[in-house]
Each structure stands twice: as structure tokens, then as C-alpha cells.
Design an enzyme around this catalytic site. Structure first.
Site, short mmCIF file in Angstrom:
data_model
loop_
_atom_site.label_atom_id
_atom_site.label_comp_id
_atom_site.label_asym_id
_atom_site.label_seq_id
_atom_site.Cartn_x
_atom_site.Cartn_y
_atom_site.Cartn_z
N PRO A 170 -7.03 -3.00 1.32
CG PRO A 170 -6.47 -1.91 3.29
CD PRO A 170 -7.63 -2.44 2.52
CD GLU A 171 -5.05 -6.61 -3.38
OE1 GLU A 171 -4.20 -7.36 -3.90
OE2 GLU A 171 -5.93 -6.04 -4.05
#
Ligand SMILES: [Zn+2]
Length: 289
Positions: free
Chosen positions: A2-3
Site C-alpha cells: 500500500p502506498e
């Protein structure tokens, strides 16, 4: 992994679903997810605490509690935060379970077990936490670069940052101390949108290229947040649903497919152990080439 847009999606979900709720109990099903303090202490300190605020810094989620402590969560590779009602099915790989006072549960699930939960004294200020000396796990947190969607992140500030560096652009965008929140997906997408080859050195960028990259970074992040994130891997929101930005990617994981701008096939190379995706025609190796 996840960014920024994926963590932002979780943050917004949690703001709607759990702010104002009180944690009744905490069950560490795999205590290794809890990095600080001990699992017993963590459980004891969280019991009976109200969740006052949920925020984000880079890829970190911050839950401020009524006892002036801060629960810091990094999802790392495969961490998920799921908010489930009493009638919902069990989730796989739940590592820590928080029972809330409205009958629901906040579940931290993590297939690969790299995700981290930690609890600190928060001493909240408007700008974030006051540095706590006894917080080894947060060392990186204090060094994070600017937030790309914050008001302080101006073109002037970004130009200054770029001008102080000489690294290759892809590596630089992945460096959380340079700029917070970008990972492999959005670094590739932003460089494509700006027409900059991933191997270009920061010092070789023209003013026009810096401006284009500045706009591209903001554009790709805002667009991905609008799509509730990219689910090319196991990213899921707090309802267990995938995002849909994977349908709007230009280069990331599109190796061998035609570039949407020029039709040239997208290529992939290894850079610092990570796959980098780019269009060999649209992304210039050197200025003017
Ligand atoms: Zn192209």
C-alpha cells in the site's frame, strides 16, 4: 505494498467508521505484529480508550486515543485493516483484533506478517506528534520527506529538493526521506506522466521537467485516491473491497502492452531490486532526446 493513495483510502474509511468508538478489548492473535510496547502492555493501554482522530503521514496511519497515546500502524507488504460487524464472516490471517463498543471489530490482517503496530505517547500538536525519545521504531517516521498533497509542498519547495540531489529519479521518488508516500506504482506512473526516464539523474532535470513531474506526482495520487487505490496485489479497503485504479494505470505492470500515448510497447527493467515500468519513447533518457 500500500502506498499513499491506499493508506489514504483506509484513513478516510476509518474516519467514517471508527472515530468516536471506544476499544473494549484487544486480542493479539499473533503478538509479533505489535512492535512497541509488549503485547500485554499494548493490550492493557488500549483497553477502554476512545478513538479520537485518524490521520496519515506518508504510509503510516495514526490513531489518536483519549489517553493521549497514538497507535501507529504501517501496513507494509500485505497488511489490511477491516471493520466488520457481528454477522460478517471471519477474515483470514487476522493478527490483532480490536473489539469496539458498537459491536463491530477492527481487524488487522496480514498474510506476510511484515505489518507493524506500535503505541506511543502522542503529545499531539496541530502538525503531528512531538518527537518522543523512547520510540526506536519511529526513527524513520521523524525523517519523512514532505507530504506531496500538503499545502507546504509547492513547486518552489520541490525544485529546491530536486536541486539538492543527484540520484536517479526512480530511486529518489521511492526514498521516503525525499518525499513521503510514493512506492513502486506511483513512482512509475508519475515519471511516465512527466515524460522522464527512470534512470535520469535529478541534476539533469530541466525546470520544465521539474514542473511536469511536480504536477504528475499530484495528479497520479489524486486520481488514485479517487479510485480508492490500486489492487494489483492484495490491497483491500476496510470493507474488504478492492480499489479500481489498476484499470487506469499507464505503465505499472503493463510490460509488453502498447503505451496509451504512442503505441510503443511498455518495457520493464530492474532498478535497485525493484521492477520499473516505462515507455522507451515517451520517457526521455536525456533532455531533448
Ligand atoms: Zn509512449
Amino acid at each position: 505494498m500500500p502506498e499513499l493513495p491506499e493508506v489514504e483510502t483506509i484513513k478516510r474509511d476509518l474516519q467514517q467508521k471508527i472515530v468516536g468508538r471506544t476499544i473494549l478489548t484487544v486480542t493479539p492473535e499473533w503478538p509479533g505484529s505489535i512492535r512497541c510496547p509488549s503485547a500485554e502492555e499494548f493490550t492493557r493501554l488500549l483497553r477502554g480508550q476512545k478513538i479520537e482522530e485518524v490521520s496519515r503521514r506518508g504510509k503510516y496511519l495514526l490513531l489518536r486515543l483519549s489517553n493521549e497515546r497514538m497507535l501507529v500502524i504501517h501496513l507494509k507488504m500485505t497488511g489490511q485493516l477491516l471493520v466488520r460487524g457481528p454477522d460478517d464472516a471471519e477474515d483470514r490471517f487476522v493478527r490483532v483484533r480490536f473489539k469496539l463498543d458498537d459491536g463491530r471489530e477492527l481487524r488487522f490482517a496480514d498474510l506476510r506478517k511484515f505489518g507493524r503496530l506500535a503505541l506511543y505517547n502522542s503529545n499531539m500538536t496541530q502538525k503531528g506528534m512531538v518527537r518522543e525519545t523512547r520510540a526506536p521504531y519511529l526513527e524513520d517516521f521523524w525523517k519523512l520527506g514532505p507530504e506531496p498533497l500538503s499545502a507546504d509542498f509547492t513547486l518552489e519547495a520541490f525544485t529546491k529538493l530536486i536541486r539538492s540531489r543527484s540520484a536517479r529519479m526512480k530511486s529518489l521518488l521511492l526514498n521516503q526521506f525525499f518525499l513521503a508516500g510514493l512506492g513502486n506504482i506511483y513512482a512509475d506512473e508519475a515519471l511516465f506522466k512527466a515524460g522522464i526516464h527512470p534512470l535520469r539523474k535529478a541534476e539533469s532535470l530541466t525546470e520544465e521537467e521539474i514542473r511536469k513531474l511536480y504536477e504528475a506526482i499530484k495528479d497520479v495520487l489524486v486520481s488514485a485516491i479517487g479510485d480508492r487505490g490500486t489492487s494489483t496485489d492484495n490491497f483491500r479497503d476496510t470493507a474488504g473491497e478492492p480499489g479500481f485504479h489498476q484499470f487506469h494505470l499507464y505503465v505499472y505492470q503493463r510490460t509488453g502492452q502498447p503505451c496509451s500515448r504512442c503505441g510503443t510497447l511498455i518495457e520493464r527493467m530492474k532498478l535497485g531490486g525493484r521492477s520499473t515500468h516505462y515507455c522507451p519513447k515517451c520517457q526521455l533518457k536525456q533532455e531533448g532526446q
